[in-house]
Design an enzyme around this catalytic site. Structure first.
Site, short mmCIF file in Angstrom:
data_model
loop_
_atom_site.label_atom_id
_atom_site.label_comp_id
_atom_site.label_asym_id
_atom_site.label_seq_id
_atom_site.Cartn_x
_atom_site.Cartn_y
_atom_site.Cartn_z
N GLY A 194 96.87 -52.18 -71.92
CA GLY A 194 96.83 -50.76 -72.25
C GLY A 194 97.54 -49.89 -71.23
N ALA A 195 98.70 -50.36 -70.77
CA ALA A 195 99.39 -49.68 -69.66
C ALA A 195 100.36 -48.60 -70.12
CB ALA A 195 100.13 -50.71 -68.81
N ASN A 196 100.38 -48.29 -71.41
CA ASN A 196 101.37 -47.33 -71.89
C ASN A 196 100.88 -45.89 -71.86
OD1 ASN A 196 99.68 -48.36 -74.15
ND2 ASN A 196 100.70 -46.73 -75.29
N GLY A 232 97.45 -42.97 -70.35
CA GLY A 232 96.22 -42.73 -69.59
C GLY A 232 96.19 -43.37 -68.22
N ILE A 233 95.01 -43.85 -67.84
CA ILE A 233 94.85 -44.43 -66.51
C ILE A 233 95.60 -45.75 -66.37
CG2 ILE A 233 92.67 -43.24 -66.11
CD1 ILE A 233 91.22 -45.88 -66.56
N GLY A 234 95.83 -46.44 -67.49
CA GLY A 234 96.60 -47.67 -67.42
C GLY A 234 98.03 -47.41 -66.99
N TYR A 236 79.79 -48.59 -78.29
CA TYR A 236 80.61 -48.41 -77.09
C TYR A 236 79.81 -48.74 -75.83
CZ TYR A 236 83.50 -46.15 -73.51
OH TYR A 236 84.27 -45.91 -72.39
#
Length: 324
Positions: free
Chosen positions: A47-49, A51-53, A202
């Protein structure tokens, strides 16, 4: 500000600005102070594309790491990779497709990675989904439990041998303070028997992240691979996109307040970065962090029996023949 009968023009405004800055800084939380370089190191960030990623990827790229951006949306990931390359001056930013809602995709990603890379020094299990409708993954799992926990559980196990060969190495899993409300419902992990609660599902997945880290750390003792989990803080990112229209309206009405108390993605990435690079954490395993410091998780997150059972159940759910 007054001196005798004189008042310094604009002093009230200056004081107000300073006050706002102090409050914003307070809610910004801890900052990773490590100057560690990662030249020659290989990192995977899910999920690096965005936000915090994305902020984590940028920071580690600036430290010289070879960064593998494991993302579902290749177009967004490629765009983010170009931005990171430009900002960091690091060309070793690689995009690979990974859909954590598909066991086939996870296995294909791991096979491709193991065939093309010779080491893995840091695995950051960052990607997640929050409070979505009652969706199912490709394999029939409740989406939040499937993506947030089972997807990262399988990915980590498939890559664990290379992590062991690349020691000292680290596994960092992004959890949440929401775990304090969590309960692992072993009789209904896919939220099918009772009325579906987006929040409850969640919370369960985030508790699972910490229990997974706890059991992983136990199983990796003495191997040179450490595992940690963390709460990144309350952050203004795309993670809240499933919270609904009421949340969107509230965000608009209270925008100044939210800006003041919510972390930016860069601030939210600090604890992840700390767990990934800080020299003081060399050999430290099994801990939960918040604001770049160790923190005691909720009591249910320290249940070794539940952690062991969750590991065994998860292995069966993803048809994992070999585990750590």
């Amino acid at each position: 500000m007054a001196y005798g009968s004189w008042v310094v023009p604009g002093s009230g405004a200056i004081a107000a600005v300073l006050g706002v800055a102090l409050i914003k800084n307070y809610f910004g939380g801890g900052v990773c102070r490590s100057k560690a370089k990662l030249n020659g190191k290989t990192v995977i960030i899910t999920g690096a594309n965005t936000g915090i990623g994305k902020e984590t990827a940028l920071d580690l790229a600036k430290r010289g790491a070879r960064v593998i951006m494991a993302c579902r949306d290749l177009d967004k990931a490629s765009s983010a990779a170009r931005e990171i390359q430009k900002a960091s001056g690091n060309k070793e930013i690689i995009v690979k497709r990974l859909d954590l809602g598909s066991m086939n995709s996870i296995r294909a990603f791991a096979e491709d990675f193991l065939n093309s890379e010779t080491k893995l020094n840091i695995l950051i299990n960052n990607a997640g989904i929050m409070r979505c409708p009652h969706w199912k993954t490709e394999d029939g799992f409740e989406m939040q439990f499937g993506v947030n926990h089972l997807g990262h559980f399988l990915l980590t196990n498939l890559l664990i041998d290379l992590l062991k060969k690349s020691t000292p190495s680290r596994v960092v899993t992004v959890s949440s303070l929401a775990h304090v409300r969590g309960k692992i419902n072993f009789d209904d992990l896919n939220s099918e028997k009772n009325t579906y609660s987006p929040g409850g599902a969640y919370d369960q997945s985030k508790l699972a992240n910490i229990l997974f880290t706890r059991e992983l750390s136990r199983r990796l003792e003495g191997t040179g691979v450490t595992a940690s989990s963390l709460h990144p803080g309350v952050i203004h990112t795309e993670l809240g996109r499933h919270l609904g229209k009421n949340w969107a309206v509230l965000k608009t009405l209270l925008a100044p307040l939210f800006w003041l108390i919510f972390k930016t993605p860069q601030q939210g990435a600090q604890t992840t970065i700390h767990c990934a690079v800080s020299e003081e954490l060399e050999g430290v395993s099994g801990q939960y962090f918040s604001d770049c410091a160790p923190k005691e998780p909720a009591e249910q997150a320290k249940d070794d029996g539940a952690a062991k059972k969750l590991w065994e159940v998860s292995s069966a759910m993803v048809n994992l023949e070999k585990t750590v």
